[in-house]
Design a protein around this motif. Structure first.
Motif, mmCIF file in Angstrom:
data_model
loop_
_atom_site.group_PDB
_atom_site.id
_atom_site.type_symbol
_atom_site.label_atom_id
_atom_site.label_comp_id
_atom_site.label_asym_id
_atom_site.label_seq_id
_atom_site.Cartn_x
_atom_site.Cartn_y
_atom_site.Cartn_z
ATOM 1 N N ILE A 117 1.526 6.646 5.829
ATOM 2 C CA ILE A 117 2.833 7.168 6.236
ATOM 3 C C ILE A 117 2.907 8.581 5.661
ATOM 4 C CG2 ILE A 117 5.332 6.939 5.879
ATOM 5 C CD1 ILE A 117 4.829 3.893 5.515
ATOM 6 N N ARG A 118 3.389 9.543 6.439
ATOM 7 C CA ARG A 118 3.525 10.915 5.927
ATOM 8 C C ARG A 118 5.000 11.279 5.874
ATOM 9 N NH1 ARG A 118 -1.417 12.613 5.155
ATOM 10 N NH2 ARG A 118 -3.022 11.524 6.346
ATOM 11 N N GLU A 150 12.483 2.874 8.132
ATOM 12 C CA GLU A 150 12.057 3.067 9.524
ATOM 13 C C GLU A 150 10.578 3.456 9.586
ATOM 14 O OE1 GLU A 150 14.857 4.384 8.147
ATOM 15 O OE2 GLU A 150 16.121 2.850 9.073
ATOM 16 N N GLU A 151 10.159 4.315 8.657
ATOM 17 C CA GLU A 151 8.748 4.735 8.661
ATOM 18 C C GLU A 151 7.822 3.557 8.345
ATOM 19 O OE1 GLU A 151 8.867 9.435 7.310
ATOM 20 O OE2 GLU A 151 9.342 7.906 5.814
ATOM 21 N N ILE A 171 3.901 -1.269 10.232
ATOM 22 C CA ILE A 171 3.458 -2.596 9.798
ATOM 23 C C ILE A 171 3.389 -3.571 10.977
ATOM 24 C CG2 ILE A 171 4.176 -2.416 7.386
ATOM 25 C CD1 ILE A 171 6.752 -3.845 8.088
ATOM 26 N N GLY A 172 2.564 -4.583 10.808
ATOM 27 C CA GLY A 172 2.423 -5.583 11.867
ATOM 28 C C GLY A 172 1.450 -6.659 11.441
ATOM 29 N N GLU A 173 0.898 -7.326 12.434
ATOM 30 C CA GLU A 173 0.013 -8.470 12.165
ATOM 31 C C GLU A 173 -1.266 -8.082 11.437
ATOM 32 O OE1 GLU A 173 -0.669 -10.284 15.933
ATOM 33 O OE2 GLU A 173 1.314 -11.238 15.989
ATOM 34 N N GLY A 197 15.180 -3.520 1.248
ATOM 35 C CA GLY A 197 15.015 -3.450 2.704
ATOM 36 C C GLY A 197 13.550 -3.428 3.106
ATOM 37 N N ILE A 198 12.768 -2.607 2.414
ATOM 38 C CA ILE A 198 11.344 -2.496 2.756
ATOM 39 C C ILE A 198 10.612 -3.794 2.410
ATOM 40 C CG2 ILE A 198 9.179 -1.297 2.170
ATOM 41 C CD1 ILE A 198 10.843 1.306 1.958
ATOM 42 N N THR A 199 10.970 -4.395 1.275
ATOM 43 C CA THR A 199 10.338 -5.665 0.895
ATOM 44 C C THR A 199 10.580 -6.718 1.978
ATOM 45 O OG1 THR A 199 10.544 -5.166 -1.451
ATOM 46 C CG2 THR A 199 10.303 -7.491 -0.867
ATOM 47 N N ALA A 200 11.810 -6.804 2.449
ATOM 48 C CA ALA A 200 12.136 -7.800 3.485
ATOM 49 C C ALA A 200 11.372 -7.514 4.776
ATOM 50 C CB ALA A 200 13.651 -7.810 3.741
#
Ligand SMILES: *Cc1c(COP(=O)(O)O)cnc(C)c1O
Length: 414
Positions: free
Chosen positions: A153-154, A164-165, A170-172, A194-197
């Protein structure tokens, strides 16, 4: 020196000091006269005065008199007892999940390696380009070692990584997301819950570096369901140069993960000296070799002080200190060409403020000669880290008055 600042700012510093409920704690630190102002508590906290006595007593008694017997009497349990204290005082972590060991770099390696191994088949590690070098290097090394891909991520360097970034990458395929809670340059506070969730919704694990938050910004690891975390103790926990780091591993995950540096001290029964490695139950399995007991001494006093004062009160003063520094910068330094490179929203700002000016490298060098000590982050950032329990508002005003004087002497093109 203070006459270089507008009188109302000097008066405000005095009023803020007079109203500061934590002001009394400053005198518990070593405060030599040669240090005019110290704004680098986020790189190396000042020692507590009690540290000298604690170290001397340790040499005389625990080490000098009890000798090897101290391992049985006290030292074997120190790494987890101190971990529990840090967890309680500053991390929102229930006992049994935090351990003190190694350096932050080594713990990041151990945790990240354990994390990716716990998500077999997934091929990516997500990190950000603005993170501290060691974090990026360790993750790149693991990616190379395990045949994984780095997904960078930049973020905007003046702020930091957003939810949002993270959600966008993130994904499978994501095994692990590794980020700093407070950005070491800008002081941006990431949305840890938020990011942890979001990371969990993608089925991945999260590793938070808390080096610039522990002891200055509230963290609630258990409440957020964080998987893994690590951080320094020589910054806002005043553990002294090279003090050992801490690692947090969520209880729900502990028996499922194994770390890569299997050593006798993380064995289920270290003194059996038997064949084959069998990891200890719980957080002890994250220990590798002999715990650095000596290095744990100074930080214990500071962790106790933070617990006594309460991290919420520490954070409240931290926000006031950084807000005051920005107020002075806007009024007295902006006309000299200085810009604030840290978030203006106090909730999104950690314990330091970065001030930028093209001449900052030479300004900071001269400040150090004068006993005014912030630090410098290339290319042109003066990083003012205001350790809440050891820094006064007047100290901040004095430091920034010196900056104003030096910048006023700068000639355009000079
Ligand atoms: C200070 C800091 C480190 C330092 O790691 P060491 O192993 O103690 O040298 C690592 N990561 C971050 C984010 C830091 O701020």
């Amino acid at each position: 020196m203070l006459d270089l600042l507008p009188a109302h700012l000097v008066a405000r510093a005095a009023a803020l000091d007079a109203a500061d409920p934590l002001a009394e704690h400053r005198s518990a630190f070593v405060l030599p006269e040669g240090v005019v102002a110290y704004l680098d508590g986020n790189s190396l906290g000042r020692p507590l005065a009690s540290t000298a006595e604690r170290l001397r007593g340790f040499v005389d008694t625990e080490w000098g008199e009890r000798l090897i017997r101290s391992w049985d009497e006290r030292w074997m349990t120190r790494p987890t007892e101190l971990g529990d204290l840090i967890g309680r005082a500053a991390l929102g972590a229930a006992p049994g999940q935090t351990v003190v060991a190694d350096s932050t770099t080594v713990l990041l390696y151990k945790l990240a390696r354990a994390g990716v191994a716990a998500r077999p088949g997934r091929t990516e590690i997500v990190a950000d380009s603005e993170n501290f070098p060691t974090d990026r290097f360790v993750l790149e090394g693991i990616a190379a070692e395990r045949g994984l891909t780095m997904r960078w991520i930049r973020p905007d360097p003046a702020t930091g990584v957003t939810l949002e970034e993270v959600e966008a990458v993130i994904g499978e395929q994501t095994a692990l997301v590794a980020l700093s809670h407070v950005a070491y340059k800008s002081a941006h506070v990431a949305d840890l819950p938020g990011i942890t969730a979001a990371v969990h919704r993608a089925g991945a694990l999260v590793l938070w570096d808390l080096s610039h938050s522990v002891g200055s910004v509230e963290v609630d690891l258990d409440a957020a369901g964080v998987d893994l975390a690590a951080g320094c103790t020589y910054k806002y926990l005043n553990g002294g140069p090279g003090a050992p780091a801490f690692a947090y591993v969520n209880a729900a995950l502990q028996d499922e993960v194994t770390q890569p540096i299997a050593g006798w001290m993380g064995h289920a029964d270290p003194f059996a000296m038997g064949e084959g490695y069998e990891p200890a139950q719980g957080i002890r399995r994250f220990i590798s070799g002999t715990p650095p007991i000596l290095g744990m001494l100074p930080l214990e006093d500071m962790a106790r002080l933070v617990e006594r004062v309460g991290i919420r009160a520490v954070r409240a003063k931290s926000m006031d200190l950084t807000a005051f520094a920005i107020e002075v910068a806007d009024e007295a330094l902006a006309p000299l060409g200085v810009s604030v490179a840290s978030p203006r929203d106090p909730d999104q700002r950690g314990g330091h403020v970065t001030l930028e000016h093209p001449a900052m490298a030479s300004v900071v060098a001269e400040l150090w000669r004068r006993g005014v000590v912030p630090d410098f982050r290339p290319p042109m950032g003066l990083r003012a880290g205001m350790s809440p329990l050891s820094t006064s508002f007047t100290e901040v005003a004095v430091a920034l008055a010196h900056v104003a004087e030096l910048l006023a002497g700068e000639r355009p093109g000079g």
